[in-house]
Structures are given as C-alpha cells and as structure tokens.
Motif scaffolding. Structure first.
Motif, PDB file in Angstrom:
ATOM      1  N   SER A   6      -0.854   1.168  -4.280  1.00  0.00           N
ATOM      2  CA  SER A   6      -0.003   0.732  -2.917  1.00  0.00           C
ATOM      3  C   SER A   6       1.143   2.070  -2.836  1.00  0.00           C
ATOM      4  CB  SER A   6       0.840  -0.327  -2.917  1.00  0.00           C
ATOM      5  OG  SER A   6       0.007  -1.397  -3.134  1.00  0.00           O
ATOM      6  N   GLU A  26      -5.362   8.031 -12.484  1.00  0.00           N
ATOM      7  CA  GLU A  26      -5.462   6.572 -12.322  1.00  0.00           C
ATOM      8  C   GLU A  26      -6.303   5.978 -13.401  1.00  0.00           C
ATOM      9  OE1 GLU A  26      -4.615   3.836 -10.168  1.00  0.00           O
ATOM     10  OE2 GLU A  26      -5.945   2.720 -11.609  1.00  0.00           O
ATOM     11  N   ASN A 458       3.707  -6.049  -0.773  1.00  0.00           N
ATOM     12  CA  ASN A 458       2.843  -4.718  -0.551  1.00  0.00           C
ATOM     13  C   ASN A 458       3.640  -3.724   0.475  1.00  0.00           C
ATOM     14  OD1 ASN A 458       0.503  -3.299  -1.202  1.00  0.00           O
ATOM     15  ND2 ASN A 458      -0.050  -3.382   0.840  1.00  0.00           N
TER      16      ASN A 458
END
Ligand SMILES: Cc1cc2nc3c(=O)[nH]c(=O)nc-3n(C[C@H](O)[C@H](O)[C@H](O)COP(=O)(O)OP(=O)(O)OC[C@H]3O[C@@H](n4cnc5c(N)ncnc54)[C@H](O)[C@@H]3O)c2cc1C
Length: 475
Positions: A6, A26, A458
């Motif tokens: 996010s 990642e 979020n």
C-alpha cells in the motif's frame, strides 16, 4: 525501496516522478492470480502463495489460540488481499498523535487529494439486498445513517467506500507503481534479509534475489515492508533493543528500544446468522458492503466498535452450518492492548514471534463483548429476523458471550505501531519518518502509526506513503 505494498507503491511512484533512480524489491511475485482482481474472491487468497500466512504466538487472553495473520506477499502487498475499504479515521486520531505535520488539518486535504488523484475511491454499491436490510436493521436499532464516514464523523451505519475501478480491485500498485514500472528497476521474488551500514549510515541491503544472496547499494533505503516485516528487517540488521539483539548474537548498530514494540491491532468476533430466505451471492461484488461505527460507552473520544457486515456466513474452521446466511462481524477498534514482534533467530527463515496481546486490556474485551451483543440485537430487527428469517447460529442462543469472545476473537488485519513515529525514547522514526540515530534510512508503512486510527488502516498507510514522498522530494 523495500516492499511494493500500500505505502511502498506510493513512495516508489513519487520518487520515480521526481527523477530518482529507484530499485523496488518485493518478496512476492506478480499479481497474476485472478482472485486478486475479482472483488468477490479475496477470501480465496488466504493461505495461498500471495499470503505470508503468519501466526501469532498463543494468545493468553484469547483462549490460548494462535491467530492467523494474512499479509500480502505480492505486488500490491496487503492491498492486493484486503477488502478495499477506505476509512480515513477520526480527526481525534491524528490530532491525538500530537506530531507536527500529522494533525487532521494537515492530513484531511491530503486524503481529499489522494482519493481523486491516482487512486479511485467509490461507494460500494449497488448494495446486495441483505446489505440493504442490514442498514435498515441498524437504523431500526437506533443507529444514525451516516452518508459518508470519511467526512470527519464516523458514528452511524454507512455504505463502505472502496478502491475499485471498472469492477476490479484497484490498489496502489495498479494506481501508482505499475504505470511507471518501466521507469524503475522492479525485482519480484526479492527477499530483503538485512540492511548494510557504514558506521551509522545505511548503504544498501542484503537481499536474496531468485534465491541468490546479493548486496545492493543505495543512497537511501525506504523500508515499506509492513508492520510485521519492517521491524523484523531492522532487528535482523542490529537496530532495536540492544539486550534483545545481543541475546540473539546480533551486533548492535543502533539501540532503539521501540523497534518491534507497541504492536497493536483491531479485533473481530464473528456473529453469524442463518436465514430462511436464501442469500444469493452477487458475482463480481464484494461480500462486504456495509459497516457501522458505535460507541459502547459514554466518554469516548471516538467510536470503540466498528462491525463489518458480510453477505456470507464467515464460519471459522471449527464451525458448521448452511452455506448461505450473513455475518455481522463485531469489531473493536480502540485497542489498549500492546504486544510485540520479536525474532526467534537472526535469519529470515527463523519464525517471527508475533504477540498481539489480544484482549489483554479489559477495555478491549468489554468493547468487543458489547459489539457482539449489539450485532445480535441488530439481527433481531424486523428487516433481518422478519424479512430474511435470520437466526443467530454463532453465538447460538444461550451461549456465554464473554466466553465466546475469548474463544473467537480474530484479527481485523490492522496491525500497526512497531516502528512508532515520535520523539520520545520509544520512538523509532521522527515525524518525517527518518529512523532515529541513523542516516539514509526511512520507514514508510503502517508500522509508523503511533496509535491505530479508528477504522481500517489502508488509507492511513497510503497517507504515510504520500507523506514520506513529500518529505523526501520536498514536493
Ligand atoms: C486480509 C486483509 C484484509 C484487509 N482489509 C482491509 C480493508 O478492507 N481496508 C483497509 O483499510 N485495510 C485493510 N487491511 C489492512 C491494510 O491492507 C493494511 O493496513 C495495509 O495494506 C498496510 O500497508 P503497508 O504498506 O504497511 O504494508 P503491505 O501492504 O503489507 O506491504 C508490505 C510489502 O512488503 C513486502 N515485504 C515484506 N517483507 C519483505 C522483505 N523482507 N523483502 C521484500 N519485501 C518484503 C510484502 O510482500 C508486501 O508486498 C486488510 C489487510 C488484510 C491482510
């Protein structure tokens, strides 16, 4: 950049736009699983390759259970797995932090911009008929109808706002990262083990790329690995409570007692109804569309409960019942309990010791009990008991609700606080997100929230990403 979730996707995009040479690491893979993109299928992602599939240590105040903590391990991070609900939180949350640049007056215009700029935040409509009946039942039970819980007032029942575009999940990887992927270096399957240092300056990372351990250099490292992994990377790097690190045989680079402490989370407890009228699933639509905020007692600055409503029975593995029904998941959103993230050993393969200290604070327990009782009451309203023939299956009539809550509390997926932002002795980053006592290192994810906001996390994580980018680029 460590982590394309996010917040990380936001920081990466803004740095690329500012002309920086960005390498994005990642641990997960590409977001090719169709269940990521279909809002009705998010539940299928749990325990799969895109889930870190973490567990807490046994939770003493929650019947000794180990709680599953799903976390996104894929481009998009937890925003690829989540329910996409967008809640800014209460003005008192941000004002309560007492940090320069983070008051409601500072962040409210930023949220307004975020929601109209690259991301898209829309009402979660059209409502499934059972979700409309839940709204009607809430109103009959005395809750106000709140047309927009992001207006600064949370209280009341609302249609959720979600990050959806063209009927598909629209997360920050889609909105921010992916469009500029060709202008940065993106490594998937890149598991960051630890940071590299020259004295107190961070000079890069040690990362496993396709299974091969490599050293990468950088002028600046941004940790955006989330509230469980960012502290773990710091601890493995020798940044954390000195005694704890030495006990694991790690060299201490910076004695920061707050790393991995102050872990807290919201909690749910399932209230599940069977119905005599079938609740027919709506393909392509999220299974949750409505939530409400409510204060279970007087004198609270913000609502302490936020039940979230599902058009399916959210059975736990030990539960059984008919395949259709609905759930009013009771929710506690003002946790006083504080736990920790600790290492069991120096390697990323060593299990993380995650302790939410769930329900250890009496106030948390009382809020969740009150929320379960209120969900049962809402279920008795004519719009549900009459129109749908709703009957509580869990907790069944006659169940000791207090004991039920200890036995059924689960995560609301909102872990924060483990790299707390602030200026005191337990602070890990300063209000501009730079790690205290080190150069060239920023943490930008939900771990920096000193105290969790009232509502889903979020939107605050995306805000942290935008703030980090602003501090780093000066824009
Ligand atoms: C099942 C679920 C449902 C949720 N529902 C909602 C909701 O509806 N609304 C809401 O507001 N919030 C929801 N949340 C919470 C919300 O998604 C999180 O608060 C938010 O995504 C956190 O963002 P983040 O940037 O801190 O971390 P993340 O988005 O988790 O990103 C961290 C990234 O870092 C990567 N990473 C971790 N360790 C390493 C490493 N060592 N090396 C390289 N990469 C690494 C991860 O793979 C991940 O991609 C939900 C969460 C879950 C899991």
């Amino acid at each position: 950049m460590v982590g394309a979730g996010s917040a990380g996707s936001v920081v990466a995009r803004r740095l690329v736009d500012a002309g920086a040479a960005v390498t994005l690491l990642e641990a997960g893979g590409e977001d090719v699983n169709p269940a990521i993109h279909d809002p009705a299928r998010a539940g299928e992602l749990w325990h799969g390759p895109e889930d870190w599939d973490l567990y807490t240590v046994p939770q003493e105040h929650a019947a000794g259970r180990r709680l599953h903590l799903p976390r996104g391990r894929v481009l998009g991070g937890s925003h690829a797995l989540n329910a996409m609900i967008w809640v800014r939180g209460a003005p008192a949350d941000y004002d309560g932090w007492g940090l320069p640049g983070w008051t409601w007056a500072d962040v409210e215009p930023m949220f307004a911009r975020i929601e109209k700029d690259l991301l898209e935040v829309v009402p979660n409509e059209p409502l499934h008929p059972v979700q409309q009946s839940i709204v009607d039942a809430c109103v009959a039970a005395g809750l106000p109808l709140n047309p927009d819980c992001n207006s600064g007032t949370l209280d009341g029942v609302s249609v959720e706002r979600i990050t959806l575009r063209g009927g598909r999940r629209f997360n920050t990887w889609h909105a921010y990262g992916s469009p500029v992927a060709a202008r940065m270096t993106v490594h998937t399957g890149a598991l960051v083990h630890r940071l590299r240092f020259s004295g107190s300056r961070v000079t890069g990372v040690v990362v496993s790329l396709g299974g091969v351990l490599q050293e990468l250099s950088a002028d600046l490292v941004v940790l955006a690995a989330g509230a469980l992994a960012s502290p773990a990377i710091l601890l493995r790097s020798g940044v954390g409570p000195a005694d704890e690190l030495r006990a694991l045989g790690l060299d201490v680079v910076a004695d920061l007692p707050g790393v991995g402490r102050n872990l807290h989370d919201h909690l749910l407890s399932p209230v599940i109804f069977s119905t005599t009228r079938e609740v027919v699933p709506a393909p392509g639509r999220p299974v949750t569309q409505v939530h409400w905020f409510w204060r279970s007692r007087d004198g609270l600055a913000v609502p302490d409960t936020q039940p979230i409503c599902f058009s399916v029975p959210m059975y736990e593995p030990w539960m059984s019942g008919p395949p259709t029904g609905f759930s009013l998941m009771a929710g506690m959103v003002t946790p006083e309990s504080r736990g920790s993230v600790k290492l069991s050993g120096p390697s990323p393969d060593d299990e993380l010791l995650i302790d939410l200290a769930a329900l250890s604070a009496p106030a948390d327990f009382e809020s969740l009990v009150a929320s379960v009782q209120q969900c049962l009451e809402v279920g008795r309203a004519p719009a549900l008991a009459g129109e749908w023939g709703a009957r509580p299956r869990y907790p069944a009539p006659g169940t000791d609700v207090r004991e039920y809550v200890r036995r059924t509390a689960i995560t609301y997926h909102h872990q924060v606080g483990t790299c707390r932002m602030g200026t005191g002795p337990d602070a890990v980053v300063d209000p501009r997100l730079a790690v205290h006592g080190l150069d060239g290192l920023v943490v930008a994810d939900a771990s920096v929230l000193p105290r969790v906001t009232t509502g889903n996390t979020n939107a605050p994580a995306v805000l942290v990403g935008e703030q980090a980018a602003r501090f780093l680029t000066g824009n």
